[in-house]
Write a protein that holds these residues in place. Structure first.
Motif, PDB file in Angstrom:
ATOM      1  N   VAL A  11       0.861  -1.177   0.000  1.00 17.69           N
ATOM      2  CA  VAL A  11       0.000   0.000   0.000  1.00 17.69           C
ATOM      3  C   VAL A  11       0.899   1.230   0.000  1.00 17.69           C
ATOM      4  CG1 VAL A  11      -1.736   1.285   1.314  1.00 17.69           C
ATOM      5  CG2 VAL A  11      -1.834  -1.209   1.227  1.00 17.69           C
ATOM      6  N   SER A  57      -0.560   4.499  -0.690  1.00 19.09           N
ATOM      7  CA  SER A  57      -1.417   5.599  -0.251  1.00 19.09           C
ATOM      8  C   SER A  57      -2.774   4.990   0.078  1.00 19.09           C
ATOM      9  CB  SER A  57      -1.535   6.683  -1.317  1.00 19.09           C
ATOM     10  OG  SER A  57      -2.363   6.246  -2.367  1.00 19.09           O
ATOM     11  N   LEU A  58      -3.735   5.830   0.426  1.00 15.92           N
ATOM     12  CA  LEU A  58      -5.052   5.297   0.777  1.00 15.92           C
ATOM     13  C   LEU A  58      -5.773   4.643  -0.399  1.00 15.92           C
ATOM     14  CD1 LEU A  58      -6.543   7.918   3.226  1.00 15.92           C
ATOM     15  CD2 LEU A  58      -5.680   5.648   3.718  1.00 15.92           C
ATOM     16  N   ASN A  59      -5.426   5.043  -1.612  1.00 20.41           N
ATOM     17  CA  ASN A  59      -6.127   4.474  -2.761  1.00 20.41           C
ATOM     18  C   ASN A  59      -5.186   3.908  -3.819  1.00 20.41           C
ATOM     19  OD1 ASN A  59      -5.113   6.816  -3.770  1.00 20.41           O
ATOM     20  ND2 ASN A  59      -7.091   7.691  -4.398  1.00 20.41           N
ATOM     21  N   GLN A  60      -3.948   3.577  -3.442  1.00 20.25           N
ATOM     22  CA  GLN A  60      -3.009   3.029  -4.409  1.00 20.25           C
ATOM     23  C   GLN A  60      -2.230   1.855  -3.819  1.00 20.25           C
ATOM     24  OE1 GLN A  60      -0.577   6.403  -5.429  1.00 20.25           O
ATOM     25  NE2 GLN A  60      -1.789   6.818  -7.251  1.00 20.25           N
TER      26      GLN A  60
END
Length: 173
Positions: free
Chosen positions: A157, A159-162
């Motif tokens: 992970v 970032s929060l969306n990647q």
């Protein structure tokens, strides 16, 4: 808090009310937060934010550890402390300032929002800011490491969306 003093009592004995008196030259206490059993951060109405060493058992202020003038007058902001990150956060007039416990400014975030409250999550990973316009902004301070591998392939992970994907075999070539 009342003017330039904080009232303290033990939860088990609320009849034993004690007062911690500060110098009135800084104005009234607008916001405060205990950092440790002997360390309090105070936001003052005349624009100053200061950290104090306090002897709670004798209710006396030992010394001012550090202070910063954040605005000319009429401080209306607030303070918050992250126990896990050991960071002190102060907001005032569209600016969020992050200090370490020694009083050094580590980061300043400028925003066009009129902030109302600021608070760290219990784990210290997220700083939440509520505005006077009923918005809530959350800033990520740190993301715990999370990853997995299979053979020479690694995913983690980022970032929060990647999620980042790496083939370690292709890197060694």
């Amino acid at each position: 808090s009342d003017g330039a003093s904080l009232s303290l009592f033990e939860i088990d004995n609320s009849n034993d009310l004690q007062t911690l008196d500060f110098d009135v030259k800084n104005g009234d206490i607008v916001s405060y937060e205990w950092v440790d059993t002997d360390f309090v951060i105070v936001g003052w109405s005349r624009g100053k934010v200061a950290a104090y060493t306090v002897l709670v058992n004798t209710f006396e202020i030992v010394r001012e550890r550090w202070s910063h003038d954040l605005c000319d007058n009429n401080f209306t902001g607030g303070v918050s402390f992250s126990q896990n990150l050991k960071k002190i956060t102060v907001f005032e007039e569209g600016t969020i300032t992050i200090f370490n416990t020694e009083g050094n400014i580590e980061e300043r975030l400028e925003t066009n929002n009129h902030m109302h409250r600021i608070c760290w999550s219990p784990d210290g990973n997220i700083l939440s800011v509520a505005t006077t316009r009923n918005n809530l902004f959350c800033y990520i301070a740190s993301i715990p490491s999370l990853g997995a591998h299979s053979g020479s392939k690694l995913a983690y992970v980022s970032s929060l969306n990647q999620i980042a994907y790496v083939d370690m075999e292709s890197l060694s070539a």
